[in-house]
Design an enzyme around this catalytic site. Structure first.
Site, PDB file in Angstrom:
ATOM      1  N   HIS A  42     -10.412  -4.150   9.447  1.00 35.06           N
ATOM      2  CA  HIS A  42      -9.845  -3.791   7.546  1.00 35.06           C
ATOM      3  C   HIS A  42      -9.952  -5.621   6.862  1.00 35.06           C
ATOM      4  CE1 HIS A  42      -7.902  -0.546   7.331  1.00 35.06           C
ATOM      5  NE2 HIS A  42      -6.924  -0.172   7.820  1.00 35.06           N
TER       6      HIS A  42
ATOM      7  N   GLU B 106       0.808  -0.947  -0.015  1.00 28.96           N
ATOM      8  CA  GLU B 106      -0.363   0.124   0.307  1.00 28.96           C
ATOM      9  C   GLU B 106       0.929   1.182   0.237  1.00 28.96           C
ATOM     10  OE1 GLU B 106      -4.059   1.558   1.978  1.00 28.96           O
ATOM     11  OE2 GLU B 106      -2.574   0.954   3.358  1.00 28.96           O
TER      12      GLU B 106
ATOM     13  N   ALA C   9       1.731  -1.228  10.615  1.00 29.80           N
ATOM     14  CA  ALA C   9       0.942  -2.305  10.539  1.00 29.80           C
ATOM     15  C   ALA C   9       0.625  -2.422   9.146  1.00 29.80           C
ATOM     16  CB  ALA C   9       0.549  -3.509  11.161  1.00 29.80           C
ATOM     17  N   MET C  10       0.599  -3.296   8.457  1.00 26.23           N
ATOM     18  CA  MET C  10      -0.426  -3.679   7.437  1.00 26.23           C
ATOM     19  C   MET C  10      -1.601  -4.460   6.989  1.00 26.23           C
ATOM     20  SD  MET C  10      -1.270  -1.824   3.781  1.00 26.23           S
ATOM     21  CE  MET C  10      -2.371  -2.791   3.270  1.00 26.23           C
ATOM     22  N   GLU C  11      -2.870  -4.147   7.134  1.00 24.72           N
ATOM     23  CA  GLU C  11      -3.656  -5.220   6.962  1.00 24.72           C
ATOM     24  C   GLU C  11      -4.324  -6.141   5.502  1.00 24.72           C
ATOM     25  OE1 GLU C  11      -5.412  -1.496   4.776  1.00 24.72           O
ATOM     26  OE2 GLU C  11      -4.365  -1.479   6.493  1.00 24.72           O
TER      27      GLU C  11
ATOM     28  N   HIS D 120      -7.476  -3.395  14.422  1.00 22.57           N
ATOM     29  CA  HIS D 120      -7.428  -1.535  13.986  1.00 22.57           C
ATOM     30  C   HIS D 120      -7.631  -2.681  12.777  1.00 22.57           C
ATOM     31  CE1 HIS D 120      -6.662   2.247  11.618  1.00 22.57           C
ATOM     32  NE2 HIS D 120      -6.118   0.933  11.369  1.00 22.57           N
ATOM     33  N   GLU D 121      -6.099  -3.753  12.398  1.00 19.26           N
ATOM     34  CA  GLU D 121      -6.005  -4.716  11.095  1.00 19.26           C
ATOM     35  C   GLU D 121      -6.727  -5.657  10.789  1.00 19.26           C
ATOM     36  OE1 GLU D 121      -3.647  -2.692   9.157  1.00 19.26           O
ATOM     37  OE2 GLU D 121      -3.301  -1.368  11.088  1.00 19.26           O
TER      38      GLU D 121
END
Length: 874
Positions: free
Chosen positions: A317, A143, A278-280, A313-314
């Protein structure tokens, strides 16, 4: 194809988007990373649907070498594709031997690339084991538009497709991707071929693959979904809390959304080098180690809260962002804002004793600081080239976005709000949307004018200052106050401003002992009946504290509230202090009223309410001239000393979970701003005893103790901190000691910390180290000189998407107007490739702080002296 339009004309993204003549349906991707050589090779077979006759195919590729390409049209003969790769546009143009006709086909491409060290695309991360051996990991961060750096693709969010990933990996290494592992076979030349199952249709930026010497926990079954934590060897003892938080989040969101989890498994992967939190990635979420791996017995409540926040949060998503995705990057704010809202709801359910909505007030207030600047921006704005979306990853997207969503949810009520969200997800699952699709779904479920309300908050910058006055006339209606609004700003300007003019404000108000009433405040003054006696009963506007606006009470109303602080909810008290301090910094009021409120908090035990006070004292500490600095210290000791005396250094049995955070705040403020010799002595004693193994530092108090030791310490302490940073027991301890290296007053130690940020410190952490050095009152100016000297090296070393965070520290350099002018001139002469709007906001905050510091030259001494006299008379 019909041109996509937006209100006011053509879509500004149109010239940056790929033609819609070819639609990807499924990618079969195989990659072979060479971790030693830092390279990779691969092939991708893309099942497509050609919509019209065409002579070229256009997709994305960047920093790749394309060796061969061909297409097999459905029912036709294979054609070789001529390759034209344009580095400037990051486009790959493939030209067939003969024109293609509409119908299905398969595009095949063979390619190779480099495992970069820039923390984006397909990149390398490294860690050193207990024996001193360095190991490499190949991992991804796509992203917004970096999937094209790993494989040729249609790298836009509305080009959803199914992904089948296969990784050829050396023996002894593990591999992870979005889908479950479905096959693991030996290769004739050595190594293994690991194949993963197909995903749901999803965007390219959500694809992930990780290869390295990693291990996974045993899976935990959560309603049929296996959940694992993946980590470097030797950190398995730090996974239990994350598994607990992940299991809770998964169950919570399945229930809240009313839709099953949209993947077959959930891996949470800790990566040593990672630019963001972090990344979802669907089914394969990647994290910084410090926000995933944690030992509850050695972590503070705030550190545990941060881990729970990021995990929740992740996982949110997976539905809001992965299952349903924005059509273009102008909608990325809604992905992040909604996930932030859901994170807060989930963590509040996970640990209600943490009072998560109160602590959200701190970060929401930070967003309001930015949103009160003329250099603010609308939460949503038209995005042309995708890199413009990088400017959305800021407090306005996450905290303001979540704040206005929470305001809407509280105004409508939970059930009507959730019904609208469920309607939206059901209608658009596996698809792409615009922001208005969500407003329309909530409007249909609630019957309220949601689109009109939210457009006023999302499509213009800023927020209102709501004023509360008494009704006019000799006999005003009983229980009636008059509300009006105006734009809030910290300073006037003759130049352009992104702050809007009027908002549709969902107001909840109450008499302090009465029931709530609701109204939608427009641009005209609005009489509101809250019940009770308007001449004697205190009125609370923004009752419950969830409104994203500031409140200014007429003097008589402010006095009544100040005398009834104990009758306000926690978040209401927090807002009263935050709103009061904001008008002080805006120089619409002197500091006296704020200090009187602070002095009335002597029995307050909530850390977030006190955070408003310690934050204000910290700014005073940085802003006043040297001759007034001892007075700020004396006032801090007089105000906070009794609080520490009441709390003590050790937690008594049965102490609440938030009180240790307050103790840490008070110790930190007394030992640094207050320069309290007793606090400094005790902090050194505890730290020295911990080094000797006689005691263990209380995790809630550890960062505060390190901050005090650093502020009053010397080279020996610096060396001890550095040794702990290099050999930490946990990721949280690593970050505590790293950031504590920035707090020393000695100029040579600040220079050493800067050098570490340029060399040894991971590039993901360097900008935050330098930001803190700039915040250091004693060493901020010399740090700025080093930033100027080493600017080119910093830009080359630090990932571009977090470089603006480094410059945030210059807002503290406000005592010297000439230095501030020099900073502004240098930054204007060296614009950043990403995040320039954030930098402009930083410079405006610096200007505001310079003006505030100048005002303190006249007011600080008499105001603080009067406050000190009041406190000494207690």
């Amino acid at each position: 194809m019909t041109e996509t339009t937006v209100a006011g004309g053509a879509d500004p993204s149109a010239q940056y988007r790929l033609p819609y003549t070819v639609e990807p349906r499924r990618y079969a991707l195989r990659l072979t990373p060479d971790l030693d050589a830092a390279t990779f090779s691969g092939e991708v077979h893309i099942e497509v649907l050609v919509h019209e006759a065409l002579s070229t195919i256009v997709l994305h590729a960047a920093e790749l070498t394309v060796d061969n390409a061909w297409i097999e049209p459905g029912g036709g003969e294979q054609q070789t594709l001529a390759v034209d790769l344009d580095p400037s546009s990051e486009r790959l143009v493939l030209t067939p031997e003969a024109s293609l006709t509409p119908g299905p086909g398969v595009i095949s491409i063979e390619f190779s690339g480099i495992l970069n060290d820039q923390l984006h695309g397909f990149y390398r991360s490294a860690f050193t084991d207990d024996e001193g051996v360095t190991h490499t990991i190949a991992t991804t961060q796509f992203e917004a538009t970096d999937a094209r750096r790993a494989f040729p693709c249609f790298d836009e969010p509305d080009r959803k497709a199914v992904f089948s990933v296969t990784l050829d990996v050396p023996d002894g290494l593990s591999a992870y991707s979005n889908g479950p592992e479905v096959d693991d076979s030996p290769l004739p030349q050595g190594g293994r071929r690991v194949r993963f199952g197909d995903t749901i249709p999803m965007s390219t930026y959500l694809v992930a693959f990780v290869v390295g010497p990693l291990v996974a926990t045993d899976p935990v079954d959560v309603r049929g979904t296996p959940v694992r934590i993946v980590h470097v060897p030797g950190k398995g003892d730090l996974t239990a809390f994350a598994l607990d938080a992940a299991a809770h989040s998964l169950e919570f969101f399945v229930d809240w959304f009313g839709i099953d989890y949209p993947a077959e498994k959930l891996d949470l992967v800790a990566i040593p080098d990672f630019a963001f939190g972090a990344m979802e990635n669907l089914g394969c979420v990647t994290f910084r180690e410090a926000v995933l791996l944690v030992d509850p017995d050695r972590a503070s409540r705030l550190e545990l809260e941060r881990v729970a926040d990021v995990i929740s949060h992740e996982i949110a998503h997976m539905w809001f962002g992965d299952l349903v995705t924005m059509r273009w990057w102008n909608g990325i704010w809604l992905n992040e804002a909604f996930a932030t809202l859901m994170e807060l709801l989930c963590v509040d359910h996970f640990r209600p004793q943490w009072q998560r909505w109160v602590s959200f007030g701190v970060t929401r207030d930070a967003a309001m600081v930015t949103d009160g600047l003329h250099a603010t921006r609308p939460v949503e704005y038209p995005v042309g080239p995708p890199e413009e979306a990088q400017g959305m990853f800021d407090v306005l997207t996450y905290q303001k976005g979540a704040g206005v969503l929470r305001m809407l949810e509280r105004y409508l009520g939970t059930e009507r709000f959730r019904a609208g969200v469920r309607r939206y997800l059901e209608a658009h699952r596996f698809g792409n949307t615009e922001t208005a699709d969500l407003w329309d779904a909530i409007e249909a479920a609630s019957g309220e004018p949601v689109r009109d309300i939210m457009d006023s908050w999302i499509l213009q910058g800023g927020f209102p200052l709501v004023s509360v006055g008494s009704a006019d006339g000799p006999t005003p209606p009983a229980g009636t106050v008059v509300l009006s609004q105006e734009p809030f700003h910290y300073a006037t300007t003759e130049g352009p401003s992104a702050i809007g003019s009027a908002w549709k404000v969902p107001v909840i108000a109450r008499a302090i002992d009465g029931d709530e009433t609701r109204c939608l405040l427009g641009s005209d003054p609005e009489p509101v009946n809250v019940g009770g006696d308007p001449h004697g009963n205190a009125v609370v506007v923004n009752a419950g504290g969830s409104g994203f606006y500031r409140v200014r009470y007429a003097p008589e109303h402010h006095r009544r509230l100040a005398s009834r602080l104990d009758a306000l909810d926690l978040l209401e008290r927090f807002n009263l202090l935050g709103d009061s301090w904001a008008v002080v910094v805006a120089q619409r009021s002197g500091p006296e009223d704020f200090l009187l409120l602070a002095e009335a908090l002597h029995n307050e035990d909530d850390p977030d309410i006190w955070a408003q006070v310690t934050g204000a004292l910290s700014l005073l500490h940085r802003a006043v001239d040297d001759d007034a600095r001892p007075l700020v210290a004396s006032y801090t000791r007089a105000l906070l000393g009794p609080v520490l005396g009441r709390l003590g250094w050790e937690a008594p049995p049965g102490e609440g979970p938030r009180t240790p955070t307050l103790r840490a705040q008070v110790v930190a403020a007394l030992g640094t701003v207050g320069r309290d010799p007793e606090v400094q002595t005790e902090a050194h004693r505890l730290h020295d005893a911990a080094q000797r193994g006689e005691v263990a530092l209380d995790p809630d108090l550890a960062s505060a103790i390190l901050g005090v030791v650093g502020a009053s310490g010397g080279p020996e302490d610096f060396g001890t901190f550095l040794e702990h940073y290099r050999r930490p027991a946990t990721p949280q301890e690593e970050m505590r000691y790293l950031y504590a290296l920035t707090g020393f007053a000695d100029h040579s130690l600040a220079a050493r910390a800067f050098e570490l940020a340029m060399t040894e410190v991971r590039s993901q952490d360097s900008p935050f180290v330098i930001q803190l050095l700039l915040n250091n009152r004693d060493n901020g100016p010399s740090t700025w000189a080093r930033v100027v000297e080493h600017w080119d090296g910093l830009v080359a070393r630090i990932p571009s998407n977090i470089l603006p965070r480094m410059l945030g520290g210059v807002t503290s350099l406000c005592r010297d107007p000439q230095l501030a002018r020099d900073i502004t001139a240098f930054v204007h002469a060296h614009p950043l490739a990403v995040g320039q709007r954030t930098v402009d906001q930083t410079l405006e905050r610096l200007e505001i702080n310079v003006s505030f510091a100048a005002s303190l030259r006249e007011t600080a001494v008499p105001v603080l002296s009067a406050g000190l006299q009041r406190l000494e008379k207690r």
